[in-house]
Design a protein around this motif. Structure first.
Motif, mmCIF file in Angstrom:
data_model
loop_
_atom_site.group_PDB
_atom_site.id
_atom_site.type_symbol
_atom_site.label_atom_id
_atom_site.label_comp_id
_atom_site.label_asym_id
_atom_site.label_seq_id
_atom_site.Cartn_x
_atom_site.Cartn_y
_atom_site.Cartn_z
ATOM 1 N N PHE A 187 0.524 -0.879 -0.255
ATOM 2 C CA PHE A 187 -0.035 -0.054 -0.027
ATOM 3 C C PHE A 187 1.332 1.228 -0.319
ATOM 4 O O PHE A 187 1.603 1.410 1.100
ATOM 5 N N ARG A 188 0.616 2.162 -0.968
ATOM 6 C CA ARG A 188 1.288 3.423 -1.007
ATOM 7 C C ARG A 188 0.971 4.285 0.130
ATOM 8 O O ARG A 188 -0.132 4.183 0.661
ATOM 9 N N GLU A 189 1.856 5.474 0.437
ATOM 10 C CA GLU A 189 1.864 6.303 0.915
ATOM 11 C C GLU A 189 1.121 7.637 0.305
ATOM 12 O O GLU A 189 2.016 8.250 -0.542
ATOM 13 N N LYS A 190 -0.339 7.673 0.817
ATOM 14 C CA LYS A 190 -1.000 8.777 -0.283
ATOM 15 C C LYS A 190 0.051 10.047 -0.633
ATOM 16 O O LYS A 190 0.381 10.338 -1.643
ATOM 17 N N PRO A 191 0.719 10.758 0.600
ATOM 18 C CA PRO A 191 1.669 11.471 0.376
ATOM 19 C C PRO A 191 3.050 11.931 -0.996
ATOM 20 O O PRO A 191 2.682 12.669 -1.293
ATOM 21 N N LEU A 192 3.514 10.446 -0.605
ATOM 22 C CA LEU A 192 4.895 10.605 -1.088
ATOM 23 C C LEU A 192 3.996 10.378 -2.417
ATOM 24 O O LEU A 192 4.612 10.350 -3.420
ATOM 25 N N SER A 193 3.106 10.035 -2.862
ATOM 26 C CA SER A 193 2.323 9.447 -4.499
ATOM 27 C C SER A 193 2.438 10.674 -4.851
ATOM 28 O O SER A 193 2.485 10.379 -6.009
ATOM 29 N N ASP A 194 1.632 11.530 -3.934
ATOM 30 C CA ASP A 194 0.828 12.491 -4.923
ATOM 31 C C ASP A 194 2.432 13.625 -5.138
ATOM 32 O O ASP A 194 2.543 13.746 -6.406
ATOM 33 N N PHE A 195 2.914 13.524 -4.072
ATOM 34 C CA PHE A 195 4.656 14.307 -4.180
ATOM 35 C C PHE A 195 5.342 13.556 -5.936
ATOM 36 O O PHE A 195 5.381 14.458 -6.959
ATOM 37 N N ILE A 196 5.645 12.346 -6.164
ATOM 38 C CA ILE A 196 6.324 11.932 -7.213
ATOM 39 C C ILE A 196 5.204 11.922 -8.686
ATOM 40 O O ILE A 196 5.042 12.455 -9.329
ATOM 41 N N GLY A 197 3.395 12.060 -8.508
ATOM 42 C CA GLY A 197 2.412 12.124 -9.324
ATOM 43 C C GLY A 197 2.417 13.290 -10.158
ATOM 44 O O GLY A 197 1.936 13.940 -11.080
ATOM 45 N N PHE A 198 2.472 14.502 -9.032
ATOM 46 C CA PHE A 198 1.450 15.875 -9.638
ATOM 47 C C PHE A 198 2.485 16.504 -9.126
ATOM 48 O O PHE A 198 3.170 18.237 -9.723
ATOM 49 N N MET A 199 3.458 16.860 -7.756
ATOM 50 C CA MET A 199 4.239 17.966 -7.617
ATOM 51 C C MET A 199 5.939 18.158 -8.385
ATOM 52 O O MET A 199 7.024 18.675 -8.019
ATOM 53 N N ALA A 200 7.150 16.359 -8.050
ATOM 54 C CA ALA A 200 7.611 16.757 -8.551
ATOM 55 C C ALA A 200 8.143 17.206 -9.474
ATOM 56 O O ALA A 200 9.205 18.108 -9.579
#
Length: 223
Positions: A187-200
């Protein structure tokens, strides 16, 4: 289409940066060139992924073939579990179609990468226990989903006695069993995943990489 091109695309094709600086009044030739570059970039992706996996740098997962919300293909009445009391359309119940989405994905993946995938990233992270036997039948060994699915499942587990799950439980593997079949789960950690997908991509490559490494180091320290 021009705005979709980021740091790497501009490094590969400097003309993209020039077009961004221009900003407006593009000629038809310039528009077509941007689309040609998109095609060139896309043609490189699969070979790059394949090479990264051959180096042992990544493991490539698959996803249901036509990217459906797989539990709803299996049985649309499963929506009642997470949205109780809502009105739903007429029941749609095609387990054989859900299995076909998995088998087609495995078949295409094997043809493209030379070996079958071990892992599945379900479309939109959508999962249900009833899918476990289908995953096992298709040769899937593990699936990935979102932290909220894990935490809600643990909160509803009678063995939890109403206690909120510890966030650190996220950073381990799980085994999910249903109807005599079993697969592993991550199960992914949502804040980290969202950073990779949308903010990086909105940061410099160095800053984005440093943030990622710092976050992973903090997880490792906590465990």
């Amino acid at each position: 289409n021009l705005a979709w091109c980021g740091y790497t695309a501009e490094a590969m094709f400097p003309e993209l940066a020039a077009l961004k600086r221009k900003g407006r009044n593009f000629s038809e030739e310039e528009k077509h060139r941007v689309l040609e570059i998109h095609g060139e970039i896309l043609s490189r992706i699969i070979p790059l992924y394949r090479a990264a996996e051959e180096r042992g740098q990544v493991e490539i997962t698959t996803t249901p073939f036509y990217h459906p919300i797989l539990p709803l293909v299996y049985d649309s009445n499963l929506a009642e579990r997470c949205l109780p009391g809502r009105r739903f359309p007429k029941r749609f119940h095609w387990p054989q179609d859900a299995l076909a989405h998995l088998q087609l994905a495995v078949k295409q993946h094997t043809e493209m990468f030379g070996k079958a995938p071990r892992g599945l990233w379900p479309s939109e992270g959508s999962i249900a226990p009833e899918l476990v036997p289908l995953m096992q039948k298709a040769g899937i060994q593990y699936f990935c989903s979102d932290e909220e699915n894990l935490f809600r499942s643990l909160a509803n587990d009678p063995d939890s006695h109403g206690h909120a799950p510890d966030h650190l439980e996220l950073f381990q593997g799980w085994r999910v069993e249903h109807d005599g079949a079993q697969v592993d789960a991550l199960f992914r950690e949502k804040p980290l995943s969202d950073f990779i997908g949308f903010m990086a991509a909105k940061n410099s490559p160095k800053d984005a990489a440093n943030h990622l490494l710092h976050h992973l180091s903090a997880i490792a320290s906590a465990l």
